[in-house]
Design a protein around this motif. Structure first.
Motif, PDB file in Angstrom:
ATOM      1  N   VAL A  39      69.283 -53.614 -46.425  1.00  0.00           N
ATOM      2  CA  VAL A  39      68.401 -52.866 -47.316  1.00  0.00           C
ATOM      3  C   VAL A  39      67.143 -53.701 -47.547  1.00  0.00           C
ATOM      4  O   VAL A  39      67.240 -54.876 -47.919  1.00  0.00           O
ATOM      5  N   THR A  40      65.990 -53.091 -47.327  1.00  0.00           N
ATOM      6  CA  THR A  40      64.709 -53.752 -47.577  1.00  0.00           C
ATOM      7  C   THR A  40      64.014 -53.019 -48.714  1.00  0.00           C
ATOM      8  O   THR A  40      63.856 -51.799 -48.669  1.00  0.00           O
ATOM      9  N   ILE A  41      63.639 -53.788 -49.732  1.00  0.00           N
ATOM     10  CA  ILE A  41      62.886 -53.241 -50.863  1.00  0.00           C
ATOM     11  C   ILE A  41      61.500 -53.875 -50.823  1.00  0.00           C
ATOM     12  O   ILE A  41      61.358 -55.092 -50.946  1.00  0.00           O
ATOM     13  N   GLU A  42      60.501 -53.053 -50.609  1.00  0.00           N
ATOM     14  CA  GLU A  42      59.122 -53.540 -50.520  1.00  0.00           C
ATOM     15  C   GLU A  42      58.645 -54.021 -51.897  1.00  0.00           C
ATOM     16  O   GLU A  42      59.201 -53.620 -52.921  1.00  0.00           O
ATOM     17  N   PRO A  43      57.612 -54.869 -51.935  1.00  0.00           N
ATOM     18  CA  PRO A  43      57.062 -55.282 -53.236  1.00  0.00           C
ATOM     19  C   PRO A  43      56.730 -54.047 -54.078  1.00  0.00           C
ATOM     20  O   PRO A  43      56.119 -53.098 -53.583  1.00  0.00           O
ATOM     21  N   GLY A  44      57.179 -54.045 -55.317  1.00  0.00           N
ATOM     22  CA  GLY A  44      56.984 -52.892 -56.192  1.00  0.00           C
ATOM     23  C   GLY A  44      57.990 -51.782 -55.975  1.00  0.00           C
ATOM     24  O   GLY A  44      57.976 -50.781 -56.693  1.00  0.00           O
ATOM     25  N   GLY A  45      58.888 -51.964 -55.015  1.00  0.00           N
ATOM     26  CA  GLY A  45      59.882 -50.941 -54.706  1.00  0.00           C
ATOM     27  C   GLY A  45      61.034 -50.936 -55.697  1.00  0.00           C
ATOM     28  O   GLY A  45      61.313 -51.928 -56.370  1.00  0.00           O
ATOM     29  N   VAL A  46      61.716 -49.792 -55.750  1.00  0.00           N
ATOM     30  CA  VAL A  46      62.846 -49.583 -56.655  1.00  0.00           C
ATOM     31  C   VAL A  46      63.981 -48.939 -55.888  1.00  0.00           C
ATOM     32  O   VAL A  46      63.774 -47.979 -55.138  1.00  0.00           O
ATOM     33  N   PHE A  47      65.191 -49.470 -56.074  1.00  0.00           N
ATOM     34  CA  PHE A  47      66.400 -48.843 -55.539  1.00  0.00           C
ATOM     35  C   PHE A  47      67.117 -48.252 -56.744  1.00  0.00           C
ATOM     36  O   PHE A  47      67.845 -48.909 -57.451  1.00  0.00           O
ATOM     37  N   GLY A  48      66.828 -47.005 -57.017  1.00  0.00           N
ATOM     38  CA  GLY A  48      67.398 -46.297 -58.159  1.00  0.00           C
ATOM     39  C   GLY A  48      67.903 -44.960 -57.671  1.00  0.00           C
ATOM     40  O   GLY A  48      68.051 -44.765 -56.465  1.00  0.00           O
ATOM     41  N   PRO A  49      68.146 -44.052 -58.535  1.00  0.00           N
ATOM     42  CA  PRO A  49      68.104 -44.237 -59.973  1.00  0.00           C
ATOM     43  C   PRO A  49      69.300 -45.059 -60.428  1.00  0.00           C
ATOM     44  O   PRO A  49      70.030 -45.618 -59.597  1.00  0.00           O
ATOM     45  N   LEU A  50      69.519 -45.098 -61.718  1.00  0.00           N
ATOM     46  CA  LEU A  50      70.692 -45.748 -62.271  1.00  0.00           C
ATOM     47  C   LEU A  50      71.922 -45.176 -61.566  1.00  0.00           C
ATOM     48  O   LEU A  50      72.080 -43.965 -61.477  1.00  0.00           O
ATOM     49  N   HIS A  51      72.768 -46.060 -61.017  1.00  0.00           N
ATOM     50  CA  HIS A  51      73.941 -45.589 -60.275  1.00  0.00           C
ATOM     51  C   HIS A  51      75.127 -46.511 -60.501  1.00  0.00           C
ATOM     52  O   HIS A  51      74.965 -47.665 -60.890  1.00  0.00           O
ATOM     53  N   ASP A  52      76.311 -45.971 -60.241  1.00  0.00           N
ATOM     54  CA  ASP A  52      77.527 -46.771 -60.399  1.00  0.00           C
ATOM     55  C   ASP A  52      78.174 -47.008 -59.040  1.00  0.00           C
ATOM     56  O   ASP A  52      77.673 -46.540 -58.010  1.00  0.00           O
ATOM     57  N   HIS A  53      79.267 -47.736 -59.057  1.00  0.00           N
ATOM     58  CA  HIS A  53      79.993 -48.041 -57.825  1.00  0.00           C
ATOM     59  C   HIS A  53      81.461 -47.656 -57.939  1.00  0.00           C
ATOM     60  O   HIS A  53      82.311 -48.232 -57.267  1.00  0.00           O
ATOM     61  N   VAL A  54      81.738 -46.666 -58.778  1.00  0.00           N
ATOM     62  CA  VAL A  54      83.099 -46.158 -58.917  1.00  0.00           C
ATOM     63  C   VAL A  54      83.527 -45.596 -57.562  1.00  0.00           C
ATOM     64  O   VAL A  54      82.831 -44.766 -56.965  1.00  0.00           O
ATOM     65  N   GLY A  55      84.639 -46.099 -57.031  1.00  0.00           N
ATOM     66  CA  GLY A  55      85.121 -45.647 -55.726  1.00  0.00           C
ATOM     67  C   GLY A  55      84.326 -46.186 -54.554  1.00  0.00           C
ATOM     68  O   GLY A  55      84.527 -45.762 -53.414  1.00  0.00           O
ATOM     69  N   ARG A  56      83.411 -47.114 -54.802  1.00  0.00           N
ATOM     70  CA  ARG A  56      82.551 -47.671 -53.750  1.00  0.00           C
ATOM     71  C   ARG A  56      82.297 -49.144 -54.021  1.00  0.00           C
ATOM     72  O   ARG A  56      81.160 -49.573 -54.229  1.00  0.00           O
TER      73      ARG A  56
END
Length: 115
Positions: A39-56
Motif C-alpha cells: 500500500v502506497t499513501i502519497e503525501p497528504g493521502g488518507v487511507f480511510g474512512p474509519l474502518h475495523d478489522h473484525v474478521g480480517r
C-alpha cells in the motif's frame, strides 16, 4: 473517535502481491485466504474512512516514509522498520503527513473472493 472528522480515502494505491487459499491448510479456514499487499499513501493521502478489522486480522510493516495511525483519539506515527497488529479491536484510519510517499506491506486473512 469522538467528533473527529475522518476524511475519505485519497492518494492511495494498492498492489496485490500474493494470496494463499487457506482451505485445506488449516482446519476451519475454508473460504479464507492469506493476502499480502503493498500500500502506497502519497503525501497528504488518507487511507480511510474509519474502518475495523473484525474478521480480517493482519499486520502492517512500514518500508518507507511515515504513516500516522489514528485510533481511540490518538495519532501515532510509524516509520520504516516498524509496524503494528490489526485485530478485532482495531478501529482506525491512516494518513501520510510527510513529504515522501509512505509504503507499507499489509498481510491479512480475508474472505476468499467468489469463484
Amino acid at each position: 473517535m469522538g467528533s473527529e472528522q475522518v476524511p475519505e480515502t485519497r492518494g492511495v494505491s494498492v498492489q496485490l502481491l500474493a494470496t494463499v487459499d487457506l482451505a485445506g491448510e488449516l482446519d476451519g479456514l475454508e473460504g479464507r485466504q492469506l493476502r499480502t499487499r503493498m500500500v502506497t499513501i502519497e503525501p497528504g493521502g488518507v487511507f480511510g474512512p474509519l474502518h475495523d478489522h473484525v474478521g480480517r486480522p493482519g499486520t502492517v510493516y512500514i518500508l518507507q516514509g511515515t504513516i500516522t495511525d489514528h485510533r481511540d483519539g490518538v495519532a501515532t506515527d510509524y516509520g520504516p522498520g516498524v509496524g503494528w497488529p490489526e485485530d478485532r479491536h482495531t478501529l482506525h484510519w491512516l494518513e501520510n503527513r510527510g513529504t515522501v510517499p509512505a509504503v507499507e506491506i499489509s498481510v491479512d486473512i480475508v474472505a476468499s473472493p467468489p469463484q
